[in-house]
Scaffold this motif. Structure first.
Motif, PDB file in Angstrom:
ATOM      1  N   VAL A 105      -6.062   2.894   7.933  1.00 28.82           N
ATOM      2  CA  VAL A 105      -7.328   2.548   7.262  1.00 28.82           C
ATOM      3  C   VAL A 105      -7.759   1.138   7.652  1.00 28.82           C
ATOM      4  O   VAL A 105      -8.951   0.875   7.863  1.00 28.82           O
ATOM      5  CB  VAL A 105      -7.191   2.693   5.734  1.00 28.82           C
ATOM      6  N   LEU A 106      -6.814   0.219   7.769  1.00 30.36           N
ATOM      7  CA  LEU A 106      -7.130  -1.133   8.237  1.00 30.36           C
ATOM      8  C   LEU A 106      -7.773  -1.077   9.615  1.00 30.36           C
ATOM      9  O   LEU A 106      -8.846  -1.656   9.842  1.00 30.36           O
ATOM     10  CB  LEU A 106      -5.855  -1.979   8.280  1.00 30.36           C
ATOM     11  N   ARG A 150       6.265 -10.580   8.849  1.00 33.32           N
ATOM     12  CA  ARG A 150       5.986  -9.763  10.024  1.00 33.32           C
ATOM     13  C   ARG A 150       5.373 -10.602  11.144  1.00 33.32           C
ATOM     14  O   ARG A 150       5.782 -10.498  12.303  1.00 33.32           O
ATOM     15  CB  ARG A 150       5.046  -8.613   9.672  1.00 33.32           C
ATOM     16  N   ILE A 151       4.394 -11.431  10.817  1.00 30.77           N
ATOM     17  CA  ILE A 151       3.650 -12.167  11.832  1.00 30.77           C
ATOM     18  C   ILE A 151       4.519 -13.206  12.527  1.00 30.77           C
ATOM     19  O   ILE A 151       4.441 -13.382  13.749  1.00 30.77           O
ATOM     20  CB  ILE A 151       2.401 -12.840  11.221  1.00 30.77           C
ATOM     21  N   ASP A 152       5.351 -13.906  11.769  1.00 27.28           N
ATOM     22  CA  ASP A 152       6.166 -14.961  12.375  1.00 27.28           C
ATOM     23  C   ASP A 152       7.097 -14.423  13.466  1.00 27.28           C
ATOM     24  O   ASP A 152       7.150 -14.994  14.568  1.00 27.28           O
ATOM     25  CB  ASP A 152       6.964 -15.703  11.301  1.00 27.28           C
ATOM     26  N   ASN A 169       1.491 -11.627  -1.405  1.00 27.85           N
ATOM     27  CA  ASN A 169       1.412 -10.842  -0.171  1.00 27.85           C
ATOM     28  C   ASN A 169       1.540 -11.716   1.072  1.00 27.85           C
ATOM     29  O   ASN A 169       1.995 -11.248   2.118  1.00 27.85           O
ATOM     30  CB  ASN A 169       0.073 -10.097  -0.105  1.00 27.85           C
ATOM     31  N   VAL A 170       1.128 -12.982   0.967  1.00 26.30           N
ATOM     32  CA  VAL A 170       1.126 -13.854   2.136  1.00 26.30           C
ATOM     33  C   VAL A 170       2.531 -13.999   2.706  1.00 26.30           C
ATOM     34  O   VAL A 170       2.739 -13.947   3.926  1.00 26.30           O
ATOM     35  CB  VAL A 170       0.528 -15.232   1.787  1.00 26.30           C
ATOM     36  N   LYS A 171       3.518 -14.162   1.844  1.00 33.35           N
ATOM     37  CA  LYS A 171       4.882 -14.357   2.355  1.00 33.35           C
ATOM     38  C   LYS A 171       5.379 -13.108   3.066  1.00 33.35           C
ATOM     39  O   LYS A 171       6.139 -13.198   4.040  1.00 33.35           O
ATOM     40  CB  LYS A 171       5.836 -14.770   1.243  1.00 33.35           C
ATOM     41  N   ARG A 172       4.955 -11.937   2.593  1.00 33.66           N
ATOM     42  CA  ARG A 172       5.368 -10.695   3.256  1.00 33.66           C
ATOM     43  C   ARG A 172       4.645 -10.521   4.591  1.00 33.66           C
ATOM     44  O   ARG A 172       5.235 -10.031   5.563  1.00 33.66           O
ATOM     45  CB  ARG A 172       5.101  -9.498   2.347  1.00 33.66           C
ATOM     46  N   ILE A 173       3.390 -10.904   4.645  1.00 30.71           N
ATOM     47  CA  ILE A 173       2.639 -10.848   5.911  1.00 30.71           C
ATOM     48  C   ILE A 173       3.287 -11.789   6.929  1.00 30.71           C
ATOM     49  O   ILE A 173       3.466 -11.446   8.103  1.00 30.71           O
ATOM     50  CB  ILE A 173       1.165 -11.205   5.673  1.00 30.71           C
ATOM     51  N   PHE A 228      -0.469  -4.093   5.729  1.00 29.89           N
ATOM     52  CA  PHE A 228       0.003  -5.254   6.483  1.00 29.89           C
ATOM     53  C   PHE A 228       1.522  -5.373   6.542  1.00 29.89           C
ATOM     54  O   PHE A 228       2.050  -6.057   7.413  1.00 29.89           O
ATOM     55  CB  PHE A 228      -0.581  -6.529   5.881  1.00 29.89           C
ATOM     56  N   PHE A 229       2.199  -4.745   5.601  1.00 26.69           N
ATOM     57  CA  PHE A 229       3.662  -4.788   5.593  1.00 26.69           C
ATOM     58  C   PHE A 229       4.172  -3.618   4.764  1.00 26.69           C
ATOM     59  O   PHE A 229       3.381  -2.895   4.146  1.00 26.69           O
ATOM     60  CB  PHE A 229       4.176  -6.124   5.044  1.00 26.69           C
TER      61      PHE A 229
END
Length: 269
Positions: free
Chosen positions: A162-163, A234-236, A227-231, A145-146
């Motif tokens: 793989v995702l 990217r997403i923001d 991990n949420v803050k790193r995701i 994810f990142f």
């Protein structure tokens, strides 16, 4: 699956790290395990630890024929398999992308992507043919994810792949076969240098967190909230780019691929 009593799991990369930790937890819950690994010594140690609750087999998952032999051995052992964990992997080659040997990057993909592909290709038809619920999980990474570790382009690209592969596989399965992605954060495994990896989460603790999620057929099996803050990092910006450069307008749905495919299928029916 709500428990693992009298059930069987096949785990690649099962003689160390996350694979071995998950195997211990599944055996503790009453199951049996088929452990595949390239490390013969580690497999011998695991066989001695688990006794008749485990079958071990040397298997290089990048070799399709060896994965097929693993499946034959697993089904011959008990006649069924309830859970497949395509977990085998290796740390990626390091360096700036343009400095990395392309052959080394391809060899890395042979294990971290094609090894998982081979596991899905070989085991999925067998799971479908069984008249019992089962699940297949692929081990991704926070790097699906990142970019968690700089200058590991081959590893990060393989885990992103793989995702995508796992998400596509889900759509092809019947209701009695589940597919999901395991998303390790920083866990103490032999995947990298011990002087760095030792500061990650203990693998036994990690297994206790994720096994209940696996048995509950979660789509994404998670552990590290950081991990949420790193995701979001990217997403923001991605959502912001759409908001500024491709804002929603009337008629946009005409370009939605999934909606278009669904409409075609509905018309055919």
């Amino acid at each position: 699956m709500s428990d693992f009593q009298d059930k069987v799991a096949v785990i690649t990369g099962g003689a160390s790290g996350i694979g071995l930790a998950v195997a211990r937890e599944l055996v503790r819950l009453g199951g049996s395990v088929v452990l595949a690994d390239v490390n013969e010594r580690a497999l011998t140690d695991a066989s001695e630890e688990f006794g008749d609750k485990a079958l071990t087999q040397v298997c290089d998952t990048s070799d399709l024929a060896q994965v097929e032999a693993l499946a034959e051995a697993a089904f011959d052992w008990t006649g069924h398999v309830d859970l497949v964990l395509n977990n085998a992997g290796q740390g990626g080659v390091r360096g700036k992308l343009w400095d990395v040997d392309p052959e080394a990057a391809r060899a890395h993909f042979d294990v971290n992507f094609w090894g998982v592909w081979n596991g899905c290709r070989v085991f999925t038809p067998r799971l479908i043919a069984q008249d019992r619920p089962s699940a297949i999980y692929n081990t991704g990474s926070e790097n699906s994810f990142f970019c968690a570790v700089p200058q590991t382009a081959a590893y990060i690209a393989a885990k992103h792949a793989v995702l995508g592969m796992t998400e596509s596989l889900r759509e092809d399965l019947p209701d009695h076969v589940h597919a999901g992605l395991i998303i390790p954060g920083w866990v103490f495994t032999p995947l990298g240098e011990e002087r760095f990896m030792q500061f990650g989460m203990d693998s036994a603790k990690y297994a206790r967190i994720i096994v209940p999620q696996i048995l509950a057929n979660e789509r994404f099996v998670v552990s590290h909230y950081s991990n949420v803050k790193r995701i979001e990092e990217r997403i923001d910006p991605l959502l912001d780019a759409y908001a500024r450069n491709a804002p929603r307008n009337e008629g946009d749905d005409a370009y939605d691929t999934r909606d278009f495919i669904a409409a075609l299928q509905a018309n055919r029916n």
